[in-house]
Design an enzyme around this catalytic site. Structure first.
Site, short mmCIF file in Angstrom:
data_model
loop_
_atom_site.label_atom_id
_atom_site.label_comp_id
_atom_site.label_asym_id
_atom_site.label_seq_id
_atom_site.Cartn_x
_atom_site.Cartn_y
_atom_site.Cartn_z
N HIS A 108 0.84 -1.20 0.00
CA HIS A 108 0.00 0.00 0.00
C HIS A 108 0.88 1.26 0.00
O HIS A 108 0.75 2.13 -0.87
CB HIS A 108 -0.91 -0.02 1.24
CG HIS A 108 -1.79 1.17 1.37
ND1 HIS A 108 -3.11 1.17 1.00
CD2 HIS A 108 -1.54 2.43 1.84
CE1 HIS A 108 -3.64 2.36 1.23
NE2 HIS A 108 -2.70 3.15 1.74
N GLU A 109 1.80 1.34 0.96
CA GLU A 109 2.68 2.51 1.03
C GLU A 109 3.59 2.57 -0.19
O GLU A 109 3.93 3.65 -0.68
CB GLU A 109 3.49 2.50 2.32
CG GLU A 109 2.66 2.55 3.61
CD GLU A 109 1.69 3.73 3.67
OE1 GLU A 109 2.01 4.79 3.12
OE2 GLU A 109 0.60 3.57 4.27
N HIS A 114 1.81 4.49 -2.83
CA HIS A 114 1.97 5.93 -2.62
C HIS A 114 3.36 6.38 -3.04
O HIS A 114 3.54 7.42 -3.68
CB HIS A 114 1.81 6.27 -1.12
CG HIS A 114 0.40 6.25 -0.62
ND1 HIS A 114 -0.60 7.00 -1.19
CD2 HIS A 114 -0.18 5.58 0.41
CE1 HIS A 114 -1.74 6.80 -0.52
NE2 HIS A 114 -1.51 5.94 0.45
#
Lengths: 534, 534
Positions: A295-296, A299
């Site tokens: 997920h990170e 980003h």
């Protein structure tokens, strides 16, 4: 040795700069890199001014990163002063008449064809920040900061004692202040829209209502069908013992495979995973746990993909919170919880945890990652129920800000919505209305999570159209092709375009919730062996 | 969630602040804490102004800490912009007419008895920084920064190829610029004094010459007597395999024992150990290797010992480079290489490395720590030869700045001085004149190392006078009594007093090199079984 003539350090220190070799990330063909019209003296002066602001903002981001990864508890108060001092400097820079004049001289001319999209984006984003800074009086901003700090403490205590009444007075005060913020910022339809715009430029709640309605209905219905089917998933393979050090090593390998560039970033641990940038695309940091790492990582590769021509401007980075979340969700869920992806990556997991996964195959692993289980807690939610959690919050915060409901009624309304949307009900406020920190700070952020899911499905659909062999490539362990395409068509453009325009440019279609509802139905009908609807 | 209304972060992030419990360090009796006369409106306005500057400076220190402990190589350039932007802001703040007016209105009145020592120190330090900022034109400071960057690269390449000629042109250029700096800053006796004053306020080279002469003679003579004695020390117990992780764990335990407060600091690794502060006494960080840990621990407990009443002012921290070095050397050498200290601490070392030190007793360990071995490399030097390395550098840089020698003659002069003082001679420039980074950045720092040694011996002497059972207490594992005394009599006062005045206040005697020469003779005559001179 920092130059003490610049009165810089507490004491002169002799330091040899630590220079790791800087790799050059593959940039897009130089013809496609966004460019500012530096030949225009107004643009170049504006850039110089905004460079300075971006550089100073980065120092704040560094201090916040430190605060969340390393800062000792004794430094909490003094760090608050330091960040406040920087905000004071930034406020002065954003409200400086020199900037007003520059923007005034560019506002009209920049629309002409002789200027680039990057120029227009630059003026737009600078105007946004300038307007905010000039519209919100210093006193209001300072009171907001004070109230947020107190409200955070009240929320923490209320959650600890599962007692909404302890939080309600500060929540009411925060709402009053944010209504004033909304009034001063201005809006067309509802007050809430003014706050939403802070995170998602150009978005309104009437647009959101249209986008979210099908998501809510399809999610509810899919959840009911899964429950009714009686089919269940055994996720016990994820419940073993996974030592932190091995988890971190696995995170690092998965991030490398995903294309996160460690020569322009760093991975650390923090209580809550997050990504930040000290100057995209050159220094993008993240903190991780496994799965959260992907997920990170989403980003982070978005930030690292900003064209280098945008560095040190407000156009470096992600277009909005929703656009950002679209990439974290794309990599975490659409790609990162898919069977093809793990066909390519599961050997890495097995190498990291050979005993824990000795008797687990990729099919069982992927099924476990996709177990649907309605829960009261948002951050533990699966893909089917996640947006229901968000829509509960969106509907409630919109009503709070627009004055349609009273703070005292919030716990009851919360519980009723959970019953209606998820079929379960909190037994106390701590696992109900008090679970998230967000409302102790502000409003308008929650819907961007679901927007991100919608955008991610739309982009995922586009990727399949562009690459008919998408699944086979993933299964072979290749994700670089997708990252390259995203860099060229989305990441490189940073904040040049408003989020909805960006999504349309990337997918050749305005935001459309059907991609998400199709994705969700198709994926989970398959996993739970349900009759197909599409 | 940082307040995005303040246009602060790249993207809104949801962060829960990580709050470790803040311990309260034992402060001195509140009656003895230095206080500003806040009732005076000029003092309170000045404090407000200087608080802002200190807060912003701390953000620079955080960024530098990150640069040296974590920053990825790809971020080197952008970090340079960020630090430069901050320096620009600080320059404007230090040259602001509002500060001039405030200082002008206080310069005379603050000398009256109605003001405190802290007030006087505050005005003095603010004037120093204000004068520097106004006397040095921006263009000169910027050129200096550019030349330093180029000079650093030239030095690195020259050292790599052991070729002084590659460095000489940039060294010459740096000297020219620093002569201009000295002329603009002003001086009474020699140009060099102006640069020295940047690190050691109030010190002059004529004072240094007097202080250093006995150190040079005693060190040379002691070294000759050790060599002539034929006595040697077996230090092989320090040459084993010591895994980094265990070393770091040992560093942490030694620092805790020493009194470093981890709730107000943090330990990390970096290529070169250093200490920095983001707001003494509340956030003081260090990077370590063993032994270096005790050295840096000395710097750090000094910073952590600043009275809390001085926080966010130019008076928080250490009085000068020499005063700072006195504390790192006191803890590292005078205490940290003494037999009593290790009688109290050796069990900690044995626990950390049970196999490596299985057959080593405290006597052998302490002897190994004190082996005297003339070396060409300063950073490897023992206590007997260390100051000779420094005095070589001091004599040469003084002559360079004052125009008494030409750059081209430097390698030859260097080698001749090594032969004369240490009895050994470099076989090439890399292990000779090119070994240190310092001259690629500036001049005037080296002598503060030896000043620190002198001051440390004088303070060590004082501690023994105050505590007749000093050695027994150390041997019992207690160091807190010494730290407490130092906090009360030295650390708490921060930068209130000029360094020489501070040493006199702490020891009731002006700086006196005899304490060091006595210390050195007594210690090493004993270790090397030489006839005693005292």
């Amino acid at each position: 040795m920092p130059n003490t003539l610049l009165y810089y350090t507490v004491r002169p220190r002799i330091l040899i700069e630590r220079r790791l070799p800087a790799t050059t990330m593959p940039e897009q063909d130089s013809r496609t890199l966004p460019e500012f019209t530096r030949g225009d003296s107004r643009i170049s002066e504006l850039l110089g001014y905004l460079n300075q602001i971006a550089d100073l903002q980065a120092l704040g981001a560094i201090a916040e990163w430190d605060q969340n990864t390393a800062m000792p508890g004794g430094a909490a108060d003094i760090r608050g002063f330091q960040l406040a001092a920087l905000q004071g400097v930034l406020h002065e820079l954003w409200t400086n008449p020199r900037l007003s004049n520059l923007l005034g001289a560019l506002r009209e001319p920049v629309q002409h064809a002789s200027f680039s999209d990057a120029d227009r984006g630059l003026v737009r984003e600078a105007l946004r920040a300038h307007d905010r800074a000039t519209k919100l009086p210093r006193k209001l901003v300072e009171e907001l900061a004070r109230v947020q700090a107190t409200s955070f403490e009240a929320w923490r205590s209320a959650k600890e004692h599962s007692d909404f009444a302890r939080f309600a007075p500060m929540l009411s005060r925060t709402i009053v202040l944010y209504r004033e913020v909304a009034d001063r910022l201005g809006f067309v339809e509802t007050r809430y829209d003014a706050l939403l715009n802070e995170y998602e430029s150009g978005m309104t709640s009437s647009k959101l209502d249209r986008l979210f309605a099908p998501v809510r209905e399809v999610s509810k219905s899919l959840l009911q069908r899964i429950n009714a089917s009686g089919n269940t998933i055994d996720a016990s393979c994820l419940a073993g013992e996974f030592p932190v050090e091995q988890q971190m090593a696995l995170c690092e390998r998965l991030l490398r495979n995903l294309g996160y560039d460690f020569s322009r970033g760093q991975m650390a641990q923090s209580p809550h995973p997050f990504t930040t940038s000290f100057g995209s695309p050159f220094d993008v940091r993240l903190t991780v746990r496994p799965m959260a790492a992907i997920h990170e990582g989403g980003h982070a590769v978005y930030e690292q993909g900003s064209a280098s021509t945008l560095v040190r401007t407000p156009l470096a980075g992600g277009a909005s919170s929703g656009a950002h979340e679209s990439q974290s969700r794309l990599w975490e869920n659409a790609i990162g919880r898919s069977r093809p992806y793990w066909q390519g990556q599961f050997s890495t997991v097995k190498e990291a945890f050979p005993t824990q996964f000795a008797h687990v195959d990729v099919t069982a692993f992927v099924r476990a990652l996709n177990k649907v289980q309605p829960s009261l807690i948002r951050v533990e939610a699966d893909e089917v129920t996640y947006n229901l959690h968000i829509i509960v919050r969106y509907e409630l915060e919109k009503a709070l800000i627009n004055g349609d409901i009273a703070v005292e009624t919030l716990p009851g309304l919360w519980n009723a919505k959970y019953r209606a949307y998820l079929g379960i009900e909190p037994s106390n406020d701590a696992e109900g209305v008090l679970q998230d920190i967000h409302w102790s700070f502000g409003f308008g952020y929650f819907p961007t999570y679901t927007l991100g899911n919608l955008y991610s499905a739309q982009i995922f659909h586009k990727l399949h159209a562009v690459f008919p062999d998408f699944d086979q490539r993933l299964a072979s362990g290749d994700t670089a092709f997708a990252l390259d395409w995203l860099r060229e068509h989305m990441y490189a453009h940073g904040v040049i375009y408003q989020p909805e325009e960006l999504i349309e440019r990337v997918t050749n279609e305005p935001p459309n919730p059907e991609h998400f509802t199709h994705y969700l139905n198709a994926k989970f009908e398959n996993i739970y062996s349900l009759p197909t609807t599409i």
